[in-house]
Every structure is written in C-alpha cells, then in structure tokens.
Motif scaffolding. Sequence first.
Motif, PDB file in Angstrom:
ATOM      1  N   TYR A  64      45.008  15.894  30.743  1.00 37.20           N
ATOM      2  CA  TYR A  64      44.266  16.938  31.092  1.00 37.20           C
ATOM      3  C   TYR A  64      42.724  17.168  30.449  1.00 37.20           C
ATOM      4  O   TYR A  64      42.848  16.589  29.330  1.00 37.20           O
ATOM      5  CB  TYR A  64      45.037  18.258  30.572  1.00 37.20           C
ATOM      6  CG  TYR A  64      46.463  18.582  31.333  1.00 37.20           C
ATOM      7  CD1 TYR A  64      46.512  19.475  32.340  1.00 37.20           C
ATOM      8  CD2 TYR A  64      47.546  17.768  30.821  1.00 37.20           C
ATOM      9  CE1 TYR A  64      47.741  19.695  33.068  1.00 37.20           C
ATOM     10  CE2 TYR A  64      48.822  18.115  31.351  1.00 37.20           C
ATOM     11  CZ  TYR A  64      48.725  19.012  32.428  1.00 37.20           C
ATOM     12  OH  TYR A  64      49.941  19.486  33.028  1.00 37.20           O
ATOM     13  N   ASP A  65      41.911  17.389  31.195  1.00 35.30           N
ATOM     14  CA  ASP A  65      40.538  17.928  30.447  1.00 35.30           C
ATOM     15  C   ASP A  65      40.606  19.533  30.211  1.00 35.30           C
ATOM     16  O   ASP A  65      40.934  20.214  31.001  1.00 35.30           O
ATOM     17  CB  ASP A  65      39.582  17.744  31.463  1.00 35.30           C
ATOM     18  CG  ASP A  65      39.203  16.107  31.473  1.00 35.30           C
ATOM     19  OD1 ASP A  65      39.496  15.409  30.561  1.00 35.30           O
ATOM     20  OD2 ASP A  65      38.599  15.458  32.375  1.00 35.30           O
ATOM     21  N   GLN A  89      40.264  16.144  25.508  1.00 31.75           N
ATOM     22  CA  GLN A  89      41.230  15.487  26.324  1.00 31.75           C
ATOM     23  C   GLN A  89      42.579  15.357  25.743  1.00 31.75           C
ATOM     24  O   GLN A  89      42.928  14.908  24.842  1.00 31.75           O
ATOM     25  CB  GLN A  89      40.845  14.070  26.833  1.00 31.75           C
ATOM     26  CG  GLN A  89      41.588  13.537  27.848  1.00 31.75           C
ATOM     27  CD  GLN A  89      40.820  12.147  28.282  1.00 31.75           C
ATOM     28  OE1 GLN A  89      41.400  11.005  27.615  1.00 31.75           O
ATOM     29  NE2 GLN A  89      40.121  12.036  29.271  1.00 31.75           N
ATOM     30  N   VAL A 102      43.987  15.490  35.159  1.00 28.47           N
ATOM     31  CA  VAL A 102      43.131  14.631  35.735  1.00 28.47           C
ATOM     32  C   VAL A 102      43.612  13.334  35.961  1.00 28.47           C
ATOM     33  O   VAL A 102      43.271  12.248  36.708  1.00 28.47           O
ATOM     34  CB  VAL A 102      41.820  14.224  34.737  1.00 28.47           C
ATOM     35  CG1 VAL A 102      41.036  15.665  34.899  1.00 28.47           C
ATOM     36  CG2 VAL A 102      42.248  13.954  33.481  1.00 28.47           C
ATOM     37  N   LYS A 124      42.435  21.250  33.505  1.00 31.13           N
ATOM     38  CA  LYS A 124      42.470  20.344  34.695  1.00 31.13           C
ATOM     39  C   LYS A 124      43.252  19.262  34.505  1.00 31.13           C
ATOM     40  O   LYS A 124      43.067  18.423  33.695  1.00 31.13           O
ATOM     41  CB  LYS A 124      41.201  20.247  35.301  1.00 31.13           C
ATOM     42  CG  LYS A 124      41.171  19.490  36.458  1.00 31.13           C
ATOM     43  CD  LYS A 124      39.658  19.125  37.080  1.00 31.13           C
ATOM     44  CE  LYS A 124      39.584  18.603  38.360  1.00 31.13           C
ATOM     45  NZ  LYS A 124      38.428  18.264  38.883  1.00 31.13           N
TER      46      LYS A 124
END
Length: 228
Positions: free
Chosen positions: A192-193, A148, A177, A175
């Motif tokens: 972000y993931d 993360q 999030v 991604k």
Amino acid sequence: MTNVFASLYETAAAGSLTLSTFLISLIAAVILGVVIAAVYGHKSGESKGFLATLAVLPGIVAVIIMMVSGSLGASVAVAGAFSLVRFRSNPGTAREICAVFLAMSVGLACGIGYPAFAALFTVIIGALMLLFEKVGIPGTASSELKKQLKITVPEDLDYTGAFDDLFTKYTTSAKLVAVKTTNLGSLNKLTYDITLTNAGSEKRLIDELRCRNGNLEIAMSIPAVGTL
C-alpha cells in the motif's frame, strides 16, 4: 538603480566582450552558484559532488554564453552538446532538476551581461525554496508522512476492505498498489501507498494490523519513488 540592472555590454564598444565584463560576469556567476548550492544543501543531506556541480555550473554556462554570443553556428553546436548530457546522466528528482535549471538560468543571465538580475532572481527563488522547505505548500502532505506499507496475510483472508477502518483511523489516504503470492501460494503480500495522519502513529497502526493478519510480517518504509 537603472544603471545597476543595465547590461554590462551596453558600455562595451559595439557590444563586444572585454576582460572587465568577462570577469564581472564570471565572478558573479560563481558567487551566485555558491549561494544556490548553499540554499539547496540546507538540511538536504545532498552529496558534496552535486553541490559542487551546482556551485560551478552557473560559471560554466556564463562562459559558454559569452563565447558564443552573436554566433548562430556556435550556438547550435553548444545546444547539441548540451542535449547529450541527458543520455549520460541518471534521472534526478524534481528538486534536483529544479536546482540545475536554476543554476543554468543564473549562468545564462550573467553570460548575457545581467548579473544584477541574476542576483535578484537567485534571492527570490532561494527564499521561496527555503520557505517551502520550512512551512511546506498548503494542501500537500509532508513527505515524512508518505509511507509504503507491506502486509503479509494468509491466502484465506479476503484482504479487500479488510483494513479500511484502520486506514480511515490512522491515514488520510491509502491505496493498494501491488499484490504478490509467496510461500507456494499460502501467503499474500500486499503493498500500500499510504499517507499517515501524523508522524507518531506508525506503531499504533502496525500493532492493530498485526491483530488482523495473524501476526505475520509487516513492513513500513519510505516510498520507492523519491519526492520534493
């Protein structure tokens, strides 16, 4: 070989429970429970309490099954009691739930008089668990590569697509999030993931991100939600 996998109750009169079948089923369940705990605890760093629970759970289930065998009313009462466990337990990871179901299945097999089948089942599933832990599942990323990433950027920076080229270079997926404003709206915090391409790329990615966000705060950690 056929006799080894036959039910223990086939030799008991009218399928009744005897002291010998009770002890054989209980001892087999406890031994297999210890094996399950050893396999699950292999390099997992799991708590001793949970491993001890896995070790004794098959024996407990086996005794319950032996005691309620042939009694419909008792079986329904035990099912209702087990359903209450869900409301007194914290949610576990998929791996923990799998281990609990494995222990209960082994206890069930021993309780109905099939310790040999329970042993065979334990060996097969235990070997699969160790294999997946060793080599992983084809087509899935290692949990060590899932991170993360939190990036602080100025409010005037259009963060949409601002880091796409770096993510393409250092990750296999990224991604956005969450977005959060901070410092009276003068800064944005992006979450972000991501899945890194390799485990040694964290520092290089962070160094290049610092050049994009004005050397503001950047944090990288394991995902908030646990995996297998």
